[in-house]
Scaffold this motif. Structure first.
Motif, PDB file in Angstrom:
ATOM      1  N   SER A 290       0.856  -1.178   0.000  1.00  0.00           N
ATOM      2  CA  SER A 290       0.000   0.000   0.000  1.00  0.00           C
ATOM      3  C   SER A 290       0.893   1.230   0.000  1.00  0.00           C
ATOM      4  O   SER A 290       2.085   1.152   0.302  1.00  0.00           O
ATOM      5  CB  SER A 290      -0.913   0.019   1.234  1.00  0.00           C
ATOM      6  N   ILE A 291       0.314   2.385  -0.316  1.00  0.00           N
ATOM      7  CA  ILE A 291       1.095   3.613  -0.334  1.00  0.00           C
ATOM      8  C   ILE A 291       1.498   4.006   1.088  1.00  0.00           C
ATOM      9  O   ILE A 291       2.563   4.614   1.302  1.00  0.00           O
ATOM     10  CB  ILE A 291       0.302   4.749  -1.029  1.00  0.00           C
ATOM     11  N   THR A 292       0.676   3.654   2.072  1.00  0.00           N
ATOM     12  CA  THR A 292       1.041   3.904   3.472  1.00  0.00           C
ATOM     13  C   THR A 292       2.300   3.135   3.840  1.00  0.00           C
ATOM     14  O   THR A 292       3.231   3.672   4.458  1.00  0.00           O
ATOM     15  CB  THR A 292      -0.109   3.501   4.410  1.00  0.00           C
ATOM     16  N   GLU A 293       2.343   1.863   3.441  1.00  0.00           N
ATOM     17  CA  GLU A 293       3.527   1.044   3.708  1.00  0.00           C
ATOM     18  C   GLU A 293       4.734   1.569   2.921  1.00  0.00           C
ATOM     19  O   GLU A 293       5.855   1.557   3.431  1.00  0.00           O
ATOM     20  CB  GLU A 293       3.255  -0.416   3.336  1.00  0.00           C
ATOM     21  N   GLY A 353      -0.034  12.541  -1.269  1.00  0.00           N
ATOM     22  CA  GLY A 353      -0.866  12.914  -0.131  1.00  0.00           C
ATOM     23  C   GLY A 353      -2.308  12.481  -0.311  1.00  0.00           C
ATOM     24  O   GLY A 353      -2.942  11.966   0.632  1.00  0.00           O
ATOM     25  N   SER A 354      -2.845  12.670  -1.520  1.00  0.00           N
ATOM     26  CA  SER A 354      -4.224  12.257  -1.801  1.00  0.00           C
ATOM     27  C   SER A 354      -4.382  10.751  -1.670  1.00  0.00           C
ATOM     28  O   SER A 354      -5.360  10.252  -1.092  1.00  0.00           O
ATOM     29  CB  SER A 354      -4.627  12.709  -3.208  1.00  0.00           C
ATOM     30  N   MET A 355      -3.407  10.007  -2.194  1.00  0.00           N
ATOM     31  CA  MET A 355      -3.488   8.549  -2.115  1.00  0.00           C
ATOM     32  C   MET A 355      -3.332   8.065  -0.681  1.00  0.00           C
ATOM     33  O   MET A 355      -3.974   7.080  -0.270  1.00  0.00           O
ATOM     34  CB  MET A 355      -2.431   7.908  -3.016  1.00  0.00           C
ATOM     35  N   LEU A 356      -2.503   8.732   0.121  1.00  0.00           N
ATOM     36  CA  LEU A 356      -2.382   8.372   1.536  1.00  0.00           C
ATOM     37  C   LEU A 356      -3.718   8.561   2.262  1.00  0.00           C
ATOM     38  O   LEU A 356      -4.111   7.731   3.092  1.00  0.00           O
ATOM     39  CB  LEU A 356      -1.300   9.226   2.204  1.00  0.00           C
ATOM     40  N   ALA A 357      -4.411   9.665   1.935  1.00  0.00           N
ATOM     41  CA  ALA A 357      -5.710   9.913   2.548  1.00  0.00           C
ATOM     42  C   ALA A 357      -6.719   8.843   2.135  1.00  0.00           C
ATOM     43  O   ALA A 357      -7.479   8.323   2.971  1.00  0.00           O
ATOM     44  CB  ALA A 357      -6.214  11.299   2.152  1.00  0.00           C
ATOM     45  N   ILE A 358      -6.734   8.479   0.857  1.00  0.00           N
ATOM     46  CA  ILE A 358      -7.640   7.432   0.364  1.00  0.00           C
ATOM     47  C   ILE A 358      -7.309   6.100   1.021  1.00  0.00           C
ATOM     48  O   ILE A 358      -8.205   5.338   1.423  1.00  0.00           O
ATOM     49  CB  ILE A 358      -7.539   7.322  -1.172  1.00  0.00           C
TER      50      ILE A 358
END
Length: 494
Positions: A290-293, A353-358
């Motif tokens: 994931s983008i968070t990871e 940033g947008s993808m982290l929020a999603i």
């Protein structure tokens, strides 16, 4: 007979030939440094002075008289932090902290963003303000963030200020991490200064593995792929088919990772050999599901800095979900702007940033409903997660690398509308070595952590003579394959 004038010229700063970890000059410099360092290794004061003087000279060789900015920054923040610590009144402490932040950010802003905002003013007001002739000091983004974290930590009473100015200058100028990170925090580094210099076989083996793997990533993988393929694609994407552009994007994903992580690995290895342990900056980021990871594995020191000194002070996740998503997006926008004065970097940061929020919405949804995936479906989702994350990151790299938005969209247009897969045999024939190096790079990247640990253990068990022989043989091999002119690391511009 030694040509004294030529030797003197070699020792002076040359703007066309800055010192790099992968340059011939660095090997001689490092050898002399080690001899001097070992000669005084029993004295804490001697180690600090030798390391600091060599670090300042290293920085001088990299960017000339801008070395004075490091010294000036150290003087200002060393004294301000002591003042903050001694001041009992909270409001005065806060004013001093604000003053420190303004000074540090102001210095960074002047060199890095002045011309960017002059350009914006000229565009919006049809002005003709001339751009300033500014050269960005190498490493200013890194040591500015280190200064800020130190002063903020003192203000928060998380650490006490350093008593000895040379200790602080040593921390700030520490040459392995000075120009390209990692962003090291004073709380992690300064306590190590007073510890006696003792290294064991594990330090030697780990250090050698990091230096060798870093050089391999930088020279054999990153430089080779960039010089022989990627640069041609990004110079003018409209001249290439969509297949070439897509492979160029995959190639750049390897280039930027191996370039930056290779330099970081060398920094960690050199530090380890000299008795210091600094935190790793990368952890196989393209294995992320994931983008968070991904942001826990990529440029870890910057990610954690932005979290602790920007995201959490903005409110983090303490002020509701909507505010949390805004904080995530804003943090990454600023993180993108940290990379450079360009709308491309801001857009790149905004997308992340947008993808982290999603992704945060997705994580919260699964947690709330206690949804878990196991077995075959769980394994499949992991693979799909890695593929999606990798391709999203690659899509963002297009804007990070492209000189303009026009070039970025031109490359995307070629992939979408002019793919031409039938040219693959001809393309493979022309770039056989490049594609096999790319395959090797991705295979090495996706190797399990146990394989790396095994290699480190092998190096740590080698006797000293064998270790020296391995290093000499590896350096000789690199000399055969590297380009004539060392390629400037990508993150030098940040």
């Amino acid at each position: 007979m030694i040509d004294v004038n030529k030797l003197f010229d070699l020792l002076l700063y040359d703007p066309n030939d800055p010192v790099l970890f992968n340059s011939a000059f660095f090997f001689y410099y490092f050898a002399v440094f080690l001899l001097c360092y070992l000669a005084v290794h029993k004295s804490k004061t001697g180690r600090v002075w030798v390391y600091t003087l060599f670090s300042l000279y290293f920085f001088y060789k990299a960017c000339g008289y801008y070395v004075g900015l490091v010294i000036l920054s150290a003087i200002v923040d060393f004294n301000l932090s002591k003042w903050i610590h001694r001041t009992p009144k909270k409001s005065t402490k806060k004013l001093l902290l604000i003053f420190s932040i303004i000074l540090n950010i102001g210095l960074l802003f002047y060199f890095k963003y002045t011309n960017f905002f002059i350009g914006i003013l000229n565009d919006f007001a049809a002005g003709s303000i001339p751009l300033l002739k500014l050269t960005l000091p190498i490493g200013i983004s890194f040591y500015t963030f280190e200064n800020l974290s130190y002063t903020i930590d003192v203000y928060r009473d998380e650490i006490e200020p350093v008593d000895n100015f040379m200790d602080y200058l040593f921390f700030l100028s520490f040459f392995p991490k000075l120009m390209m990170g990692p962003i090291v925090r004073a709380a992690d580094f300064i306590p190590q200064i007073s510890q006696p210099y003792v290294i064991d076989s594990d330090d030697i083996g780990k250090g050698m593995y990091l230096i060798i793997s870093g050089l391999f990533k930088k020279i054999v993988i990153s430089d080779f792929i960039y010089l022989n393929f990627v640069q041609y694609i990004f110079d003018d994407p409209s001249k290439h088919t969509g297949l070439e552009c897509l492979l160029g994007v995959y190639g750049y994903a390897l280039v930027i990772y191996c370039d930056f992580s290779g330099y970081s690995d060398m920094a960690l290895g050199i530090a380890r050999w000299t008795g210091f342990k600094i935190p790793p900056n990368f952890n196989s980021p393209y294995q992320s599901r994931s983008i968070t990871e991904f942001w826990r594995r990529w440029h870890i020191s910057l990610s954690s800095w932005l979290r602790d000194y920007l995201y959490i002070p903005l409110g983090g996740n303490r002020k509701g979900k909507v505010r949390q998503y805004i904080n995530l997006a804003l943090t990454m926008l600023i993180g993108g702007f940290w990379h450079g004065a360009s709308w491309n970097f801001i857009f790149w940061g905004g997308m992340h940033g947008s993808m982290l929020a999603i992704d945060k919405v997705r994580i919260d949804y699964l947690k709330k409903r206690q949804i878990q995936f196991g077995g075959f479906s769980g394994g499949l989702l992991k693979v799909l997660g890695v593929l999606f994350t990798f391709h999203f990151v690659c899509f963002c790299w297009i804007f990070f690398k492209a000189a303009t938005f026009h070039d970025a969209w031109a490359l995307i247009h070629q992939i979408a509308y002019d793919f031409q897969p039938e040219i693959w045999p001809e393309l493979y024939t022309g770039y056989t070595a490049v594609f096999w190096v790319m395959v090797m790079g991705f295979v090495l990247h996706f190797m399990p952590a146990k394989a790396e640990l095994s290699m480190e253990n092998i190096y740590s068990k080698l006797p000293v003579v064998a270790s020296v022989a391995v290093m000499v043989a590896f350096v000789w091999l690199l000399a055969q394959v590297k380009s004539t002119q060392p390629m400037i690391p990508i993150y030098f511009q940040f």
